[in-house]
Design a protein around this motif. Structure first.
Motif, mmCIF file in Angstrom:
data_model
loop_
_atom_site.group_PDB
_atom_site.id
_atom_site.type_symbol
_atom_site.label_atom_id
_atom_site.label_comp_id
_atom_site.label_asym_id
_atom_site.label_seq_id
_atom_site.Cartn_x
_atom_site.Cartn_y
_atom_site.Cartn_z
ATOM 1 N N ALA A 115 0.834 -1.200 0.000
ATOM 2 C CA ALA A 115 0.000 0.000 0.000
ATOM 3 C C ALA A 115 0.869 1.250 0.000
ATOM 4 C CB ALA A 115 -0.929 -0.004 1.214
ATOM 5 N N LEU A 116 0.215 2.372 -0.312
ATOM 6 C CA LEU A 116 0.816 3.694 -0.213
ATOM 7 C C LEU A 116 0.443 4.296 1.135
ATOM 8 C CD1 LEU A 116 2.175 6.286 -1.435
ATOM 9 C CD2 LEU A 116 -0.107 6.866 -2.325
ATOM 10 N N HIS A 117 1.431 4.817 1.834
ATOM 11 C CA HIS A 117 1.219 5.501 3.111
ATOM 12 C C HIS A 117 1.895 6.868 3.046
ATOM 13 C CE1 HIS A 117 -0.143 1.678 4.856
ATOM 14 N NE2 HIS A 117 0.866 1.124 4.197
ATOM 15 N N GLU A 118 1.289 7.864 3.680
ATOM 16 C CA GLU A 118 1.820 9.227 3.653
ATOM 17 C C GLU A 118 2.315 9.634 5.029
ATOM 18 O OE1 GLU A 118 -1.058 11.045 0.129
ATOM 19 O OE2 GLU A 118 -1.562 11.392 2.248
ATOM 20 N N VAL A 119 3.474 10.288 5.064
ATOM 21 C CA VAL A 119 4.066 10.788 6.302
ATOM 22 C C VAL A 119 4.319 12.278 6.118
ATOM 23 C CG1 VAL A 119 5.992 10.633 7.917
ATOM 24 C CG2 VAL A 119 5.150 8.555 6.779
ATOM 25 N N TYR A 120 3.695 13.094 6.953
ATOM 26 C CA TYR A 120 3.797 14.544 6.851
ATOM 27 C C TYR A 120 4.521 15.118 8.062
ATOM 28 C CZ TYR A 120 0.602 14.928 2.898
ATOM 29 O OH TYR A 120 0.030 14.843 1.660
ATOM 30 N N TRP A 138 -0.084 10.016 8.141
ATOM 31 C CA TRP A 138 0.508 10.273 9.453
ATOM 32 C C TRP A 138 1.095 11.676 9.497
ATOM 33 C CZ3 TRP A 138 0.153 6.227 12.934
ATOM 34 C CH2 TRP A 138 -0.163 4.978 12.391
ATOM 35 N N GLN A 139 1.078 12.257 10.678
ATOM 36 C CA GLN A 139 1.770 13.519 10.919
ATOM 37 C C GLN A 139 2.753 13.299 12.060
ATOM 38 O OE1 GLN A 139 0.150 17.733 10.322
ATOM 39 N NE2 GLN A 139 -0.268 17.317 12.462
ATOM 40 N N VAL A 140 4.008 13.699 11.841
ATOM 41 C CA VAL A 140 5.084 13.352 12.768
ATOM 42 C C VAL A 140 5.871 14.601 13.131
ATOM 43 C CG1 VAL A 140 7.149 11.935 13.122
ATOM 44 C CG2 VAL A 140 5.273 11.065 11.706
ATOM 45 N N VAL A 173 3.440 11.068 17.113
ATOM 46 C CA VAL A 173 2.902 10.549 15.853
ATOM 47 C C VAL A 173 1.383 10.607 15.904
ATOM 48 C CG1 VAL A 173 2.783 8.547 14.326
ATOM 49 C CG2 VAL A 173 4.865 8.986 15.638
ATOM 50 N N ARG A 174 0.786 11.284 14.946
ATOM 51 C CA ARG A 174 -0.672 11.376 14.879
ATOM 52 C C ARG A 174 -1.176 10.682 13.619
ATOM 53 N NH1 ARG A 174 -3.401 17.170 15.184
ATOM 54 N NH2 ARG A 174 -2.825 16.928 17.377
ATOM 55 N N LEU A 175 -2.075 9.754 13.801
ATOM 56 C CA LEU A 175 -2.767 9.128 12.675
ATOM 57 C C LEU A 175 -3.881 10.067 12.230
ATOM 58 C CD1 LEU A 175 -3.326 6.653 10.816
ATOM 59 C CD2 LEU A 175 -4.808 5.788 12.641
ATOM 60 N N LEU A 176 -3.746 10.626 11.040
ATOM 61 C CA LEU A 176 -4.736 11.559 10.529
ATOM 62 C C LEU A 176 -5.875 10.853 9.810
ATOM 63 C CD1 LEU A 176 -2.441 14.374 9.069
ATOM 64 C CD2 LEU A 176 -3.538 14.285 11.310
ATOM 65 N N ARG A 177 -5.538 9.758 9.129
ATOM 66 C CA ARG A 177 -6.574 9.042 8.384
ATOM 67 C C ARG A 177 -6.168 7.596 8.200
ATOM 68 N NH1 ARG A 177 -7.740 10.809 2.367
ATOM 69 N NH2 ARG A 177 -5.999 9.377 2.041
ATOM 70 N N HIS A 178 -7.160 6.714 8.242
ATOM 71 C CA HIS A 178 -6.934 5.287 8.046
ATOM 72 C C HIS A 178 -8.116 4.746 7.275
ATOM 73 C CE1 HIS A 178 -6.406 1.022 8.834
ATOM 74 N NE2 HIS A 178 -5.236 1.251 9.415
ATOM 75 N N GLY A 196 -9.043 1.886 6.813
ATOM 76 C CA GLY A 196 -9.665 0.743 7.464
ATOM 77 C C GLY A 196 -10.633 1.127 8.561
ATOM 78 N N GLY A 197 -10.799 2.440 8.804
ATOM 79 C CA GLY A 197 -11.779 2.893 9.778
ATOM 80 C C GLY A 197 -11.228 3.220 11.150
ATOM 81 N N VAL A 198 -9.917 3.120 11.360
ATOM 82 C CA VAL A 198 -9.333 3.482 12.654
ATOM 83 C C VAL A 198 -9.440 4.991 12.827
ATOM 84 C CG1 VAL A 198 -7.275 3.398 14.103
ATOM 85 C CG2 VAL A 198 -7.749 1.533 12.496
ATOM 86 N N SER A 199 -9.917 5.423 13.985
ATOM 87 C CA SER A 199 -10.131 6.846 14.226
ATOM 88 C C SER A 199 -8.813 7.579 14.469
ATOM 89 C CB SER A 199 -11.052 7.038 15.430
ATOM 90 O OG SER A 199 -10.470 6.478 16.592
ATOM 91 N N GLU A 200 -8.847 8.892 14.322
ATOM 92 C CA GLU A 200 -7.653 9.713 14.535
ATOM 93 C C GLU A 200 -7.206 9.610 15.989
ATOM 94 O OE1 GLU A 200 -6.432 14.447 14.333
ATOM 95 O OE2 GLU A 200 -7.952 13.649 12.949
ATOM 96 N N ARG A 201 -5.903 9.412 16.170
ATOM 97 C CA ARG A 201 -5.345 9.340 17.510
ATOM 98 C C ARG A 201 -3.850 9.629 17.469
ATOM 99 N NH1 ARG A 201 -6.924 3.321 19.021
ATOM 100 N NH2 ARG A 201 -8.776 4.027 17.919
#
Length: 303
Positions: free
Chosen positions: A51-56, A188-190, A210-215, A217-222
């Motif tokens: 998959a493609l994952h983004e790190v900001y 992700w935002q780091v 590390v903040r998960l901005l979007r997933h 698969g439905g995992v909420s932001e945390r």
């Protein structure tokens, strides 16, 4: 850069990746775990490998932290396979070149990196897509610079489909920009955190918020606070970091978005893409010796 030279460089990259694919064994499948039990459990075991994952990074000051986090993910995804890093050359001008001793401190042998330096966003996307299609690679890092219109939803879909088809973990690394619509599986935002000193006041492990901005698969932001262990080559959660206001620059950007304004820094970053340096897209394998005094001193092994 002349079109003929650009096409020739892409052809060289395709040939090198095709040769690597012939030598490689079956690609890994499943997920890439972070190595921290609570972190992985919240994500259902980790992030999707194919998959493609983004790190900001919220600002350029945090690009080093975001890079360290992305390199840690790439190390865990790659195993013993090489890592291909596509880098827009203006990143070198703005933040400095890759530093082999720093990579070693993270636990990554610079000789495992295939470094591709490109002139502009179009070159980043073309080289990144070619790399993402190669099952012989353990991971692909794609590092453009500034706000770029070509990095849109369509471009991210191409990268995502390429990664899904090959099984190669693909990471998009960006700094100081507003995240556009994207087909990435996670975003992700780091930012950096103070590390904790070790015995005899030795420097501690790299630490991140590390903040998960979007997933998808439905995992909420945390948000998590983690360290990267070079020796274990894994992340680990820590709950006793000094307090830091989380992503103050991100809050400022949200206010800008609400009013429809952009900062002068954002406008300057956007202009950089149009005024990129003029150099070719060239694949440079880690197993080929760097020539002393070659034709282009900017093409070299990271190690």
């Amino acid at each position: 850069m002349q079109p003929r030279n650009h096409a020739s460089a892409l052809a060289d990259l395709r040939r090198h990746l095709a040769e690597a694919a012939l030598r490689a064994g079956p690609a890994a499948v499943g997920q890439v775990s972070f190595g921290a039990a609570g972190f992985d459990a919240a994500l259902g075991g980790g992030i999707a490998r194919a998959a493609l994952h983004e790190v900001y990074a919220p600002g350029t000051a945090d690009l080093v932290a975001a890079t360290g986090f992305a390199v840690g993910l790439a190390i865990r995804a790659a195993g013993e396979r090489p890592i291909l890093w596509v880098r827009q050359d203006v990143v070198d001008a703005e933040t400095g070149r890759l530093h082999p001793p720093g990579l070693i401190e993270l636990g990554l042998d610079p000789g495992r990196i295939l470094l591709v330096r490109v002139r502009d966003t179009e070159g980043v996307l073309r080289a990144g897509a070619e790399a993402a299609r190669c099952p012989a690679l353990g991971a692909v890092l794609i590092e453009p610079w500034g706000e770029a219109r070509r990095l849109d939803l369509t471009a991210s879909r191409r990268l995502s489909l390429a990664a899904e088809g090959s099984g190669t973990t693909t990471l998009m690394l960006r700094a100081g920009v507003s995240p556009p619509p994207s087909a990435a599986r996670t975003r992700w935002q780091v930012a950096a955190l103070p590390s904790r000193a070790q015995e005899a006041n030795a420097p501690g492990d790299p630490a991140f918020v590390v903040r998960l901005l979007r997933h998808r698969g439905g995992v909420s932001e945390r948000e998590w606070r983690v360290e990267w262990s070079r020796d274990r080559q894994s992340f680990q959660e820590r709950h006793s970091f000094p307090e830091r206001q989380s992503f103050p620059e991100n809050e400022f950007r949200e206010q800008q978005a609400a009013t429809g304004h952009r900062s002068s820094a954002d406008q300057d970053r956007a202009s950089l893409d149009a005024a990129s340096l003029s150099r070719n897209v060239v694949p440079f394998p880690a197993d080929r010796p760097a020539a002393a005094g070659g034709e282009d001193p900017d093409i070299r092994r990271t190690g």
